[in-house]
Design an enzyme around this catalytic site. Structure first.
Site, PDB file in Angstrom:
ATOM      1  N   CYS A   1       3.383  29.002 -35.981  1.00 22.09           N
ATOM      2  CA  CYS A   1       2.926  30.009 -35.022  1.00 22.09           C
ATOM      3  C   CYS A   1       1.680  29.490 -34.310  1.00 22.09           C
ATOM      4  O   CYS A   1       0.772  28.945 -34.928  1.00 22.09           O
ATOM      5  CB  CYS A   1       2.723  31.346 -35.720  1.00 22.09           C
ATOM      6  SG  CYS A   1       1.044  31.914 -35.850  1.00 22.09           S
ATOM      7  N   GLU A   2       1.691  29.635 -33.000  1.00 25.42           N
ATOM      8  CA  GLU A   2       0.613  29.025 -32.218  1.00 25.42           C
ATOM      9  C   GLU A   2      -0.689  29.820 -32.295  1.00 25.42           C
ATOM     10  O   GLU A   2      -1.730  29.349 -31.861  1.00 25.42           O
ATOM     11  CB  GLU A   2       1.033  28.830 -30.761  1.00 25.42           C
ATOM     12  CG  GLU A   2       1.190  30.092 -29.953  1.00 25.42           C
ATOM     13  CD  GLU A   2       1.664  29.804 -28.528  1.00 25.42           C
ATOM     14  OE1 GLU A   2       2.205  28.712 -28.282  1.00 25.42           O
ATOM     15  OE2 GLU A   2       1.483  30.679 -27.669  1.00 25.42           O
ATOM     16  N   HIS A   3      -0.613  31.030 -32.863  1.00 20.33           N
ATOM     17  CA  HIS A   3      -1.839  31.826 -32.963  1.00 20.33           C
ATOM     18  C   HIS A   3      -2.687  31.423 -34.168  1.00 20.33           C
ATOM     19  O   HIS A   3      -3.907  31.470 -34.123  1.00 20.33           O
ATOM     20  CB  HIS A   3      -1.499  33.318 -33.067  1.00 20.33           C
ATOM     21  CG  HIS A   3      -0.723  33.816 -31.897  1.00 20.33           C
ATOM     22  ND1 HIS A   3       0.373  34.635 -32.018  1.00 20.33           N
ATOM     23  CD2 HIS A   3      -0.864  33.568 -30.576  1.00 20.33           C
ATOM     24  CE1 HIS A   3       0.851  34.901 -30.821  1.00 20.33           C
ATOM     25  NE2 HIS A   3       0.139  34.265 -29.935  1.00 20.33           N
ATOM     26  N   HIS A   4      -2.035  31.086 -35.274  1.00 19.48           N
ATOM     27  CA  HIS A   4      -2.775  30.803 -36.509  1.00 19.48           C
ATOM     28  C   HIS A   4      -2.473  29.416 -37.078  1.00 19.48           C
ATOM     29  O   HIS A   4      -3.027  29.026 -38.092  1.00 19.48           O
ATOM     30  CB  HIS A   4      -2.427  31.842 -37.581  1.00 19.48           C
ATOM     31  CG  HIS A   4      -2.722  33.261 -37.168  1.00 19.48           C
ATOM     32  ND1 HIS A   4      -1.769  34.090 -36.629  1.00 19.48           N
ATOM     33  CD2 HIS A   4      -3.876  33.975 -37.196  1.00 19.48           C
ATOM     34  CE1 HIS A   4      -2.317  35.267 -36.357  1.00 19.48           C
ATOM     35  NE2 HIS A   4      -3.595  35.225 -36.686  1.00 19.48           N
TER      36      HIS A   4
ATOM     37  N   GLN B   1       7.804  32.996 -31.576  1.00 16.51           N
ATOM     38  CA  GLN B   1       9.247  33.106 -31.818  1.00 16.51           C
ATOM     39  C   GLN B   1      10.025  33.472 -30.542  1.00 16.51           C
ATOM     40  O   GLN B   1      11.123  32.976 -30.311  1.00 16.51           O
ATOM     41  CB  GLN B   1       9.481  34.151 -32.914  1.00 16.51           C
ATOM     42  CG  GLN B   1      10.916  34.167 -33.417  1.00 16.51           C
ATOM     43  CD  GLN B   1      11.114  35.159 -34.552  1.00 16.51           C
ATOM     44  OE1 GLN B   1      10.247  35.313 -35.397  1.00 16.51           O
ATOM     45  NE2 GLN B   1      12.254  35.825 -34.561  1.00 16.51           N
TER      46      GLN B   1
ATOM     47  N   HIS C   1       7.053  35.314 -40.878  1.00 17.95           N
ATOM     48  CA  HIS C   1       5.825  34.638 -40.439  1.00 17.95           C
ATOM     49  C   HIS C   1       4.780  34.668 -41.552  1.00 17.95           C
ATOM     50  O   HIS C   1       4.378  35.741 -41.990  1.00 17.95           O
ATOM     51  CB  HIS C   1       5.266  35.331 -39.199  1.00 17.95           C
ATOM     52  CG  HIS C   1       6.115  35.158 -37.978  1.00 17.95           C
ATOM     53  ND1 HIS C   1       5.682  34.470 -36.867  1.00 17.95           N
ATOM     54  CD2 HIS C   1       7.383  35.552 -37.708  1.00 17.95           C
ATOM     55  CE1 HIS C   1       6.638  34.468 -35.957  1.00 17.95           C
ATOM     56  NE2 HIS C   1       7.680  35.117 -36.438  1.00 17.95           N
TER      57      HIS C   1
ATOM     58  N   CYS D   1       1.759  34.094 -41.263  1.00 25.72           N
ATOM     59  CA  CYS D   1       0.507  34.708 -40.787  1.00 25.72           C
ATOM     60  C   CYS D   1       0.529  36.215 -40.998  1.00 25.72           C
ATOM     61  O   CYS D   1      -0.517  36.856 -40.998  1.00 25.72           O
ATOM     62  CB  CYS D   1       0.230  34.364 -39.327  1.00 25.72           C
ATOM     63  SG  CYS D   1       1.395  35.098 -38.174  1.00 25.72           S
TER      64      CYS D   1
HETATM   65  N1  LIG Z   1       4.816  38.047 -30.351  1.00 23.78           N
HETATM   66  C1  LIG Z   1       4.542  37.211 -31.353  1.00 23.78           C
HETATM   67  N2  LIG Z   1       3.442  37.420 -32.080  1.00 23.78           N
HETATM   68  C2  LIG Z   1       3.195  36.572 -33.089  1.00 23.78           C
HETATM   69  C3  LIG Z   1       4.017  35.496 -33.418  1.00 23.78           C
HETATM   70  N3  LIG Z   1       3.473  34.856 -34.483  1.00 23.78           N
HETATM   71  C4  LIG Z   1       2.350  35.541 -34.783  1.00 23.78           C
HETATM   72  N4  LIG Z   1       2.180  36.580 -33.951  1.00 23.78           N
HETATM   73  C5  LIG Z   1       1.133  37.632 -33.834  1.00 23.78           C
HETATM   74  O1  LIG Z   1       0.111  37.200 -33.012  1.00 23.78           O
HETATM   75  C6  LIG Z   1      -0.872  38.210 -33.065  1.00 23.78           C
HETATM   76  C7  LIG Z   1      -2.241  37.644 -32.790  1.00 23.78           C
HETATM   77  O2  LIG Z   1      -3.061  38.760 -32.719  1.00 23.78           O
HETATM   78  P1  LIG Z   1      -4.651  38.736 -32.656  1.00 23.78           P
HETATM   79  O3  LIG Z   1      -5.131  40.150 -32.757  1.00 23.78           O
HETATM   80  O4  LIG Z   1      -5.088  37.908 -31.495  1.00 23.78           O
HETATM   81  O5  LIG Z   1      -5.014  37.876 -33.955  1.00 23.78           O
HETATM   82  P2  LIG Z   1      -5.376  38.392 -35.428  1.00 23.78           P
HETATM   83  O6  LIG Z   1      -6.630  39.175 -35.425  1.00 23.78           O
HETATM   84  O7  LIG Z   1      -5.328  37.183 -36.305  1.00 23.78           O
HETATM   85  O8  LIG Z   1      -4.148  39.384 -35.707  1.00 23.78           O
HETATM   86  P3  LIG Z   1      -3.629  39.989 -37.092  1.00 23.78           P
HETATM   87  O9  LIG Z   1      -2.514  39.100 -37.540  1.00 23.78           O
HETATM   88  O10 LIG Z   1      -3.129  41.362 -36.754  1.00 23.78           O
HETATM   89  O11 LIG Z   1      -4.763  40.000 -38.059  1.00 23.78           O
HETATM   90  C8  LIG Z   1      -0.684  38.866 -34.421  1.00 23.78           C
HETATM   91  O12 LIG Z   1      -0.288  40.193 -34.216  1.00 23.78           O
HETATM   92  C9  LIG Z   1       0.442  38.061 -35.068  1.00 23.78           C
HETATM   93  O13 LIG Z   1       1.253  38.849 -35.910  1.00 23.78           O
HETATM   94  C10 LIG Z   1       5.174  35.313 -32.630  1.00 23.78           C
HETATM   95  O14 LIG Z   1       5.973  34.391 -32.850  1.00 23.78           O
HETATM   96  N5  LIG Z   1       5.410  36.178 -31.623  1.00 23.78           N
HETATM   97 ZN   LIG Z   2       0.432  33.701 -36.551  1.00 25.87          ZN
END
Ligand SMILES: Nc1nc2c(ncn2[C@@H]2O[C@H](COP(=O)(O)OP(=O)(O)OP(=O)(O)O)[C@@H](O)[C@H]2O)c(=O)[nH]1
Ligand SMILES: [Zn+2]
Length: 215
Positions: free
Chosen positions: A103-106, A146, A174, A176
């Site tokens: 996942c590109e966010h974490h 995803q 996921h 994360c």
């Molecule tokens: N749409 C989507 N979201 C994703 C995917 N993988 C991870 N995420 C979400 O990306 C979001 C990033 O949200 P942020 O609020 O910026 O980050 P965060 O504070 O780490 O979020 P939390 O996971 O809710 O603690 C989270 O809600 C994750 O669940 C994906 O493949 N698609």
């Molecule tokens: Zn993530």
């Protein structure tokens, strides 16, 4: 520091039969830079990067990332280069293709399965079944969400095979969401991308969904 380009070439070659068209390896993955960064992370979390067990960790992580993100160095269109003419104009569907991505966010993994179907067009082409799984690999081995992974596969099938329709369904968990944050273990995210006949013809879409859900 690692400078083992041969090994990286080998990793990328495993993705598409050695046909590499992406950026040169040394531009795409800077192993030394990853090593330095991981060492910094270890210090930042309060660890001693020089203790026995961690000494080689930055180098290991660099190699692991090179493998996990090898898809960045591969042109997905290469995967579909080998295609065949065929009279078959009915649906082709491969179910339960393993998906592992980051996942590109974490930069934490998500994993699950992909179901991929397409309908060859009148002048269209069919591709080798293994190529559908290779396509998943190329797009999955990149920082991803995803939804994008799902639609990239569908779009490329439409474009390169001149398909009458394409459907891609991914079901993933996921880490994360499981290991951190909301900590919901076992929640599965389902994404779909429908193109062409799967979008315009409810019967065609229903047939695909029935095949995907048949166990
Ligand atoms: N749409 C989507 N979201 C994703 C995917 N993988 C991870 N995420 C979400 O990306 C979001 C990033 O949200 P942020 O609020 O910026 O980050 P965060 O504070 O780490 O979020 P939390 O996971 O809710 O603690 C989270 O809600 C994750 O669940 C994906 O493949 N698609
Ligand atoms: Zn993530």
């Amino acid at each position: 520091m690692i400078s083992d380009d041969d090994e990286l070439d080998y990793l990328a070659a495993r993705l598409v039969d050695g046909k590499l068209t992406g950026a040169p390896v040394e531009q795409a993955v800077d192993l030394g830079r990853i090593e330095k960064a991981v060492r910094e992370i270890l210090i930042a979390i309060g660890e001693d990067p020089d203790r026995d067990g961690l000494e080689r960790t930055p180098a290991r992580v660099a190699r692991a990332y090179a493998e996990l993100f090898a898809g960045l160095r591969v042109d997905p269109a290469e995967v579909l280069k080998t295609s065949f003419e065929a009279d078959h104009e009915e649906m082709v569907l491969v179910r339960d293709i393993e998906v592992m991505s980051m996942c590109e966010h974490h930069l934490l993994p998500f994993k699950g399965v992909a179901h991929i179907g397409y309908i060859p067009g009148p002048n269209g082409r069919i591709t080798g079944l293994s190529k559908l799984a290779r396509l998943v690999e190329v797009y999955a081995r990149r920082p991803q969400v995803q939804e994008r992974l799902t639609s990239q596969i569908a779009d490329l099938l439409m474009e390169k095979l001149d398909a009458r329709g394409a459907i891609v369904v991914l079901e993933c968990e996921h880490l994360c969401m499981e290991m951190r944050g909301i900590r919901k273990v076992g929640a599965r995210t389902v994404t779909s991308a429908v193109r062409g006949a799967y979008q315009t013809d409810a019967k065609v879409r229903a047939e695909a969904m029935a095949l995907i859900n048949a166990r």
